[in-house]
Design a protein around this motif. Structure first.
Motif, short mmCIF file in Angstrom:
data_model
loop_
_atom_site.label_atom_id
_atom_site.label_comp_id
_atom_site.label_asym_id
_atom_site.label_seq_id
_atom_site.Cartn_x
_atom_site.Cartn_y
_atom_site.Cartn_z
N ALA A 162 0.85 -1.08 0.05
CA ALA A 162 0.25 -0.12 0.35
C ALA A 162 0.55 1.01 -0.03
CB ALA A 162 -0.87 -0.16 1.21
N HIS A 163 -0.04 2.42 -0.27
CA HIS A 163 0.76 3.71 -0.91
C HIS A 163 1.30 4.18 0.73
CE1 HIS A 163 1.68 3.57 -5.08
NE2 HIS A 163 0.56 3.37 -5.36
N GLY A 164 2.50 4.29 1.37
CA GLY A 164 1.86 5.09 2.67
C GLY A 164 2.29 7.16 2.42
N ASP A 165 2.60 7.12 1.09
CA ASP A 165 3.05 8.75 0.42
C ASP A 165 2.30 9.42 0.42
OD1 ASP A 165 3.24 7.41 -1.26
OD2 ASP A 165 4.68 8.46 -2.15
N ILE A 166 0.41 8.83 0.69
CA ILE A 166 -0.85 10.30 0.65
C ILE A 166 -0.83 11.35 1.42
CG2 ILE A 166 -1.24 7.86 -1.01
CD1 ILE A 166 -3.76 7.33 1.66
N ARG A 167 -1.48 11.41 0.58
CA ARG A 167 -1.99 13.16 1.32
C ARG A 167 -3.02 12.98 2.34
NH1 ARG A 167 -2.57 18.79 -1.44
NH2 ARG A 167 -2.25 20.12 0.80
N THR B 61 1.29 13.42 7.29
CA THR B 61 1.76 13.51 6.01
C THR B 61 1.88 12.08 5.62
OG1 THR B 61 3.79 13.41 7.60
CG2 THR B 61 3.13 15.39 6.47
N SER B 62 1.55 11.32 6.21
CA SER B 62 1.50 9.75 5.26
C SER B 62 0.40 8.82 6.21
CB SER B 62 3.18 9.33 6.05
OG SER B 62 2.96 7.71 6.12
N LEU B 63 0.15 7.60 5.36
CA LEU B 63 -0.85 7.10 5.52
C LEU B 63 -0.10 5.89 6.94
CD1 LEU B 63 -3.42 5.22 5.51
CD2 LEU B 63 -1.86 4.10 3.72
N LEU B 64 0.95 5.66 7.33
CA LEU B 64 0.86 5.47 8.14
C LEU B 64 0.62 6.06 9.86
CD1 LEU B 64 5.22 3.95 8.10
CD2 LEU B 64 2.17 2.56 8.58
N GLU B 65 0.07 7.54 10.10
CA GLU B 65 -0.28 8.05 11.08
C GLU B 65 -1.65 7.75 11.26
OE1 GLU B 65 0.79 11.88 10.90
OE2 GLU B 65 2.11 12.29 9.01
N GLY B 66 -1.98 6.31 9.68
CA GLY B 66 -3.33 6.50 10.26
C GLY B 66 -3.81 5.03 10.74
N ALA B 67 -2.15 4.52 11.59
CA ALA B 67 -2.60 3.09 11.94
C ALA B 67 -2.15 3.26 12.92
CB ALA B 67 -0.81 2.58 11.07
#
Length: 610
Positions: free
Chosen positions: A371-376, A381-387
């Protein structure tokens, strides 16, 4: 911003292909929303009469709206209190207005849209309105946001066509920062396997209607989303994979303090990212090619609803992005199945959330490079912040990191040890057309079915044939003239118990249709959404009872084993006349102009030149 971690080569290849294919339409879309931001209808250009109308009933917010110095949030709500998932939204507008004032903003309900419950209409004539209710919702969303009174938007919706419709409509106002606000799922009721057992007993005449109603009432028992992993809960998963929810917001039950604090957080956040602030995040920039790929990846990794094979192309088109079923099929070969939620497993979405839920899934998929982590995202600033898992610290909301290990390996596994090495959807094609098949809940011994077909043009006739004992054999049940142009493409979930009974009796059974199956498609192999549909010249109109049909998810075959000369000489069966009643006649234009399923099955997008 660079990709956080190395990206799987197939995911990278498909993403690059989508970006190249979409170059012209995406550029045109971005130009559209840039013009809407800079020279479109907004409060700065409204006349005094326009503006006075807009805040006439705003009460204590009137001064803030009049001066125009505070961001105003437009709320599109799909509230009704018949649909259990949407019943909690009744009080949300009042709460949102209070939460907005806490950060110096205001909020107004910009509009309401219909919210159809497929659980109520399943198997009924009114299901023929279901798919096109998505287009109706999209148009209603556009009407609400067209007033130019808003600097941001919140979308209140959860279920099947509602989230896609809200997103399609709001993407046409993609200059507005937008967050989707869920309301949560009901508590676990009767085990889904037991519900399935009672349904099959009823189909066989071994359970009474009262016993069936008692079972269903124990399953669907309170406010909140149904707990099986169908289209509604797949919607929530996709919004998290696209970074359009607050982190971990999907699967928190309604009425809880945590649910309320997540709504407060969404209001506060959308007020921070409006166009006149320092962190402007327009929806149209968040929903790009990588975000769409992430939604597909999440669908595959969790065994989500087949309905999104139709909805995702429509959502993508609204943002100028062009995807097709080949993209989904190729991604399915790279994305492992890491969740097992009913109907793919025994546990429900409450168990999935308890096992680590979406925060765990996001971290696993991004760190594995699928999955792309570098989405807005709307939050960082990263999808990983949604984890991150939302929790209460006293009365305050905080986010904790996702668990490093699954808290229930029977429901959720790491990418390195998946339930299946590939995703839950496959493309099938051949002389019968192109279709999709969900295999995440189908035993691998049944991925290939080759048997004589029995052809129907009405799902009720299938039930009659089953009750008459006419299907007691290996059989491919074909239900044609069920596509968007024919009758609005209803779901055919009503067939599931009967076909399941035949399969349990030892017969090799499959379904082939140009219609839809439920988002809860289960253990019976079903090649669905077959395009071209029979009404539009598709080959299903050539089939005759007794033709041998082969459905193979292994090889991707969907073929009639009929002599080529005979096949070419056949005359297509004519579609049955269109039915009237329950409002179906009002949707005649949508049926007439509807795109094929692979394009999203939409008349609105086709006529709009998208």
């Amino acid at each position: 911003m660079p990709q956080d971690l190395p990206l799987n080569s197939i995911v990278a290849k498909v993403t690059d292909r989508i970006i190249a294919r979409s170059a012209t339409t995406r550029a045109a879309y971005l130009d559209l929303i840039a013009r809407a931001r800079d020279a479109g209808v907004n409060r700065d250009v409204l006349s005094c009469g326009n503006l006075a109308h807009g805040f006439a009933a705003a009460g204590e917010d009137k001064i803030a709206l009049r001066t125009g110095k505070s961001p105003n949030i437009g709320v599109i709500t799909a509230y009704n209190d018949m649909l259990s998932a949407h019943q909690p939204y009744g009080r949300y507008p009042e709460q949102i207005k209070i939460f907005a004032r806490e950060v110096g903003a205001t909020a107004q309900v910009a509009g309401g849209v219909p919210a159809m419950c497929d659980g109520v209409t399943q198997g009924q004539d009114s299901m023929e309105l279901s798919l096109f209710s998505r287009d109706t919702i999209a148009m209603g969303t556009a009407v609400g946001l067209s007033h130019g009174m808003y600097e941001a938007a919140l979308l209140l919706g959860i279920c099947d066509k509602i989230v896609p419709g809200l997103l399609i409509g709001s993407l046409r106002f993609g200059h507005l920062p937008t967050i989707l606000v869920p309301a949560g799922q009901m508590a676990t009721g009767l085990a889904n396997k037991e519900k399935q057992r009672i349904r099959q007993l009823y189909a066989e005449g071994k359970a009474t209607r009262e016993e069936l109603l008692e079972s269903e009432s124990a399953s669907y028992h309170s406010a909140g989303t149904c707990t099986f992993y169908g289209t509604a809960n797949s919607n929530q998963m996709m919004m998290e994979m696209m970074g359009l929810h607050m982190p971990g917001a999907s699967f928190v039950q309604p009425g809880s303090k945590l649910r309320q604090e997540l709504t407060r957080a969404a209001v506060h956040r959308v007020a921070q990212i409006t166009w006149d602030g320092d962190d402007y995040r327009p929806l149209g920039h968040c929903v790009d090619e990588k975000a769409i790929v992430n939604a597909i990846v999440g669908l595959l990794a969790t065994g989500g609803s087949t309905n999104h094979v139709i909805h995702l192309p429509a959502i993508a088109r609204a943002a100028g992005v062009q995807i097709d079923w080949d993209d989904m099929d190729e991604l399915s070969r790279a994305v492992p199945l890491i969740a097992s939620i009913y109907p793919n497993g025994s546990g429900d979405v409450n168990g999935f959330a308890d096992a680590g839920g979406m925060p765990y899934v996001i971290r696993e998929l991004v760190e594995a490079g699928v999955a792309h982590g570098d989405i807005r995202t709307v939050y960082g600033t990263s999808l990983l912040e949604g984890a991150q898992q939302p929790v209460l610290d006293g009365d305050a909301l905080r986010w904790d990191p996702a668990p490093r290990e699954s808290l229930n390996p029977a429901m959720l596994r790491p990418v390195a040890e998946p339930f299946q090495p590939e995703g839950g959807l496959r493309l099938v094609h051949g002389n019968l057309g192109r279709g999709t098949i969900k295999v995440s809940a189908v035993d691998r011994t049944r991925w290939t079915i080759e048997a004589p077909c029995r052809v129907f043009s009405d799902q009720n006739d299938v039930i009659k044939a089953f009750k008459a004992g006419e299907l007691e054999r290996d059989v491919v049940v074909v239900v044609r003239f069920q596509g968007p142009a024919a009758n609005g493409m209803p779901e055919l979930h009503k067939l599931t118990p009967s076909l399941g009974v035949l399969q349990d009796r030892g017969f090799r059974v499959a379904l082939v249709t140009d219609g839809r199956m439920s988002g809860a498609s289960g253990k019976v192999p079903a090649a669905i959404h077959v395009s071209p549909e029979a009404k539009k010249g598709g080959a299903l109109a050539l089939l005759q009872d007794g033709d041998i049909v082969r459905v193979c998810a292994e090889t991707g075959e969907l073929i009639a084993l009929v002599d080529a000369v005979e096949w070419a000489a056949r005359t297509p069966t004519k579609a049955p006349p269109e039915e009237m009643g329950v409002g179906r006649e009002l949707f005649a234009m949508m049926r007439h102009f509807a795109d094929p399923a692979e394009r999203g099955g939409s008349a609105m997008l086709a006529l709009g030149g998208l």
